[in-house]
Design a protein around this motif. Structure first.
Motif, mmCIF file in Angstrom:
data_model
loop_
_atom_site.group_PDB
_atom_site.id
_atom_site.type_symbol
_atom_site.label_atom_id
_atom_site.label_comp_id
_atom_site.label_asym_id
_atom_site.label_seq_id
_atom_site.Cartn_x
_atom_site.Cartn_y
_atom_site.Cartn_z
ATOM 1 N N PRO A 96 48.267 -37.138 -70.085
ATOM 2 C CA PRO A 96 49.749 -36.651 -69.380
ATOM 3 C C PRO A 96 50.830 -36.585 -69.759
ATOM 4 N N PRO A 97 51.909 -36.469 -70.289
ATOM 5 C CA PRO A 97 53.147 -36.374 -70.450
ATOM 6 C C PRO A 97 53.899 -36.649 -68.871
ATOM 7 N N SER A 130 37.779 -35.702 -61.700
ATOM 8 C CA SER A 130 38.541 -35.742 -62.689
ATOM 9 C C SER A 130 38.618 -36.978 -63.175
ATOM 10 N N ILE A 131 39.027 -36.621 -64.701
ATOM 11 C CA ILE A 131 39.445 -38.571 -65.708
ATOM 12 C C ILE A 131 40.385 -37.748 -66.317
ATOM 13 N N VAL A 132 41.473 -39.146 -66.265
ATOM 14 C CA VAL A 132 42.853 -38.836 -67.046
ATOM 15 C C VAL A 132 42.596 -40.399 -67.854
ATOM 16 N N ALA A 133 42.293 -40.119 -69.093
ATOM 17 C CA ALA A 133 41.968 -40.254 -70.295
ATOM 18 C C ALA A 133 43.639 -40.673 -70.626
ATOM 19 N N ALA A 134 43.561 -42.048 -70.580
ATOM 20 C CA ALA A 134 45.665 -42.448 -70.946
ATOM 21 C C ALA A 134 45.656 -43.615 -72.474
ATOM 22 N N SER A 135 46.353 -43.721 -72.612
ATOM 23 C CA SER A 135 46.570 -44.565 -73.991
ATOM 24 C C SER A 135 47.688 -45.256 -73.599
ATOM 25 N N ASP A 144 51.259 -47.565 -66.985
ATOM 26 C CA ASP A 144 51.506 -47.412 -65.577
ATOM 27 C C ASP A 144 52.312 -46.333 -64.945
ATOM 28 N N ARG A 145 53.089 -45.613 -65.728
ATOM 29 C CA ARG A 145 53.071 -43.752 -65.210
ATOM 30 C C ARG A 145 51.864 -43.441 -64.980
ATOM 31 N N VAL A 146 51.467 -43.271 -65.991
ATOM 32 C CA VAL A 146 50.192 -42.808 -66.058
ATOM 33 C C VAL A 146 49.151 -42.971 -64.788
ATOM 34 N N VAL A 147 49.246 -44.173 -65.012
ATOM 35 C CA VAL A 147 47.510 -45.029 -63.933
ATOM 36 C C VAL A 147 48.145 -44.690 -62.347
ATOM 37 N N ALA A 148 49.831 -44.131 -62.494
ATOM 38 C CA ALA A 148 49.935 -43.785 -61.463
ATOM 39 C C ALA A 148 49.828 -42.734 -60.741
ATOM 40 N N MET A 149 49.348 -41.371 -61.683
ATOM 41 C CA MET A 149 49.751 -39.955 -61.324
ATOM 42 C C MET A 149 47.313 -40.228 -61.319
ATOM 43 N N ALA A 150 47.045 -40.627 -62.150
ATOM 44 C CA ALA A 150 45.395 -41.086 -62.105
ATOM 45 C C ALA A 150 45.543 -40.971 -60.589
ATOM 46 N N ASN A 151 46.157 -42.441 -59.931
ATOM 47 C CA ASN A 151 45.909 -42.826 -58.615
ATOM 48 C C ASN A 151 46.156 -41.448 -57.679
ATOM 49 N N ASP A 152 47.097 -41.749 -57.596
ATOM 50 C CA ASP A 152 47.594 -40.201 -56.846
ATOM 51 C C ASP A 152 46.891 -39.155 -56.808
ATOM 52 N N TRP A 153 45.951 -38.192 -57.689
ATOM 53 C CA TRP A 153 45.518 -36.910 -58.296
ATOM 54 C C TRP A 153 43.880 -37.197 -57.922
ATOM 55 N N ARG A 156 39.301 -40.875 -62.283
ATOM 56 C CA ARG A 156 38.967 -41.708 -62.882
ATOM 57 C C ARG A 156 39.591 -42.058 -63.795
ATOM 58 N N LEU A 157 40.400 -42.787 -64.237
ATOM 59 C CA LEU A 157 41.339 -44.004 -65.574
ATOM 60 C C LEU A 157 40.158 -44.342 -66.274
ATOM 61 N N VAL A 158 40.299 -43.862 -67.630
ATOM 62 C CA VAL A 158 39.662 -44.408 -68.474
ATOM 63 C C VAL A 158 41.052 -45.006 -69.595
ATOM 64 N N ASP A 159 41.073 -46.067 -70.033
ATOM 65 C CA ASP A 159 42.068 -46.456 -70.354
ATOM 66 C C ASP A 159 41.433 -46.316 -72.322
ATOM 67 N N LEU A 160 42.602 -45.865 -72.751
ATOM 68 C CA LEU A 160 42.240 -45.724 -74.594
ATOM 69 C C LEU A 160 41.984 -46.665 -74.964
ATOM 70 N N GLY A 161 43.227 -47.348 -75.180
ATOM 71 C CA GLY A 161 43.713 -48.195 -75.605
ATOM 72 C C GLY A 161 45.155 -47.781 -76.252
ATOM 73 N N GLU A 162 45.659 -47.877 -77.555
ATOM 74 C CA GLU A 162 46.712 -47.198 -78.208
ATOM 75 C C GLU A 162 46.059 -46.852 -79.217
ATOM 76 N N VAL A 163 46.668 -45.155 -78.638
ATOM 77 C CA VAL A 163 45.792 -44.038 -78.965
ATOM 78 C C VAL A 163 47.263 -43.318 -79.637
ATOM 79 N N GLY A 164 48.755 -43.777 -79.768
ATOM 80 C CA GLY A 164 49.687 -42.586 -79.435
ATOM 81 C C GLY A 164 49.468 -41.506 -78.548
ATOM 82 N N HIS A 165 50.034 -40.844 -78.991
ATOM 83 C CA HIS A 165 49.777 -39.000 -78.024
ATOM 84 C C HIS A 165 48.431 -38.364 -78.371
#
Length: 186
Positions: A96-97, A130-135, A144-153, A156-165
């Protein structure tokens, strides 16, 4: 004995709509039960028009649905969830942007997004799994902003590592992990 129906997969693209080499487009071509929200012909930056297009696509599907959203498609999905009560089986929300922060050149400005009613970003828990896949190096959102979005929603957060967008510009055509994450939502 009632037979269980497999959920339909509804692809929710971002503001660039359907890009042939994008993982969502390729995924749709490989899954027999996948369809996509139709591209907009006008009002392409309007949040209301995007949410209405998602709602229309859902109205055409009978039975359970899993949403597979990318980029602004994630924001379209979370805005839709605030106002509609259709039962959703689950959602994969990829990269998510952070629309409330300035984005790189070539993307809409914060002022343009504000004029098109994208704010505020919904912070309420989603009414479906829902699952948030974050880069970690997404140029459109700090991790950290995407982590906060996932928490708000309540996602479950999935850390994809460094995958750009997670798009063709970042080297992604096929993204096999999408199917794995969708299976988790089944």
């Amino acid at each position: 004995m009632k037979q269980k129906t497999s959920p339909s997969i509804l692809i929710v693209p971002g503001l660039r709509d359907h890009v042939p080499e994008h993982w969502q487009t390729l995924l749709q071509a490989t899954l027999p039960n996948a369809v996509s929200v139709a591209p907009l012909e006008r009002d392409k930056l309007s949040r209301a028009a995007r949410v209405a297009a998602l709602d229309a696509a859902l109205a055409a599907i009978h039975g359970p649905v899993i949403l597979v959203a990318h980029s602004a498609g994630v924001m379209i999905t979370v805005h839709w969830a605030r106002w509609h009560e259709r039962e959703i089986h689950g959602a994969l929300l990829a990269t998510p942007p952070d629309l409330e922060r300035p984005m790189p050149a070539g993307y809409p400005t914060v002022d343009v997004l504000r004029q098109n009613d994208w704010f505020p970003c919904p912070h309420q828990p989603l009414p479906f799994p829902s699952i948030v896949a974050a880069s970690r190096n997404d140029p459109l959102a700090q991790f950290d902003r995407v982590v906060a979005m996932a928490n708000d929603w309540g996602s479950r957060l999935v850390d994809l590592g460094e995958v750009g967008h997670l798009n063709p510009a970042a080297g992604f055509g096929e993204w096999p992990m999408a199917e794995t994450l969708i299976r988790e939502l089944l």
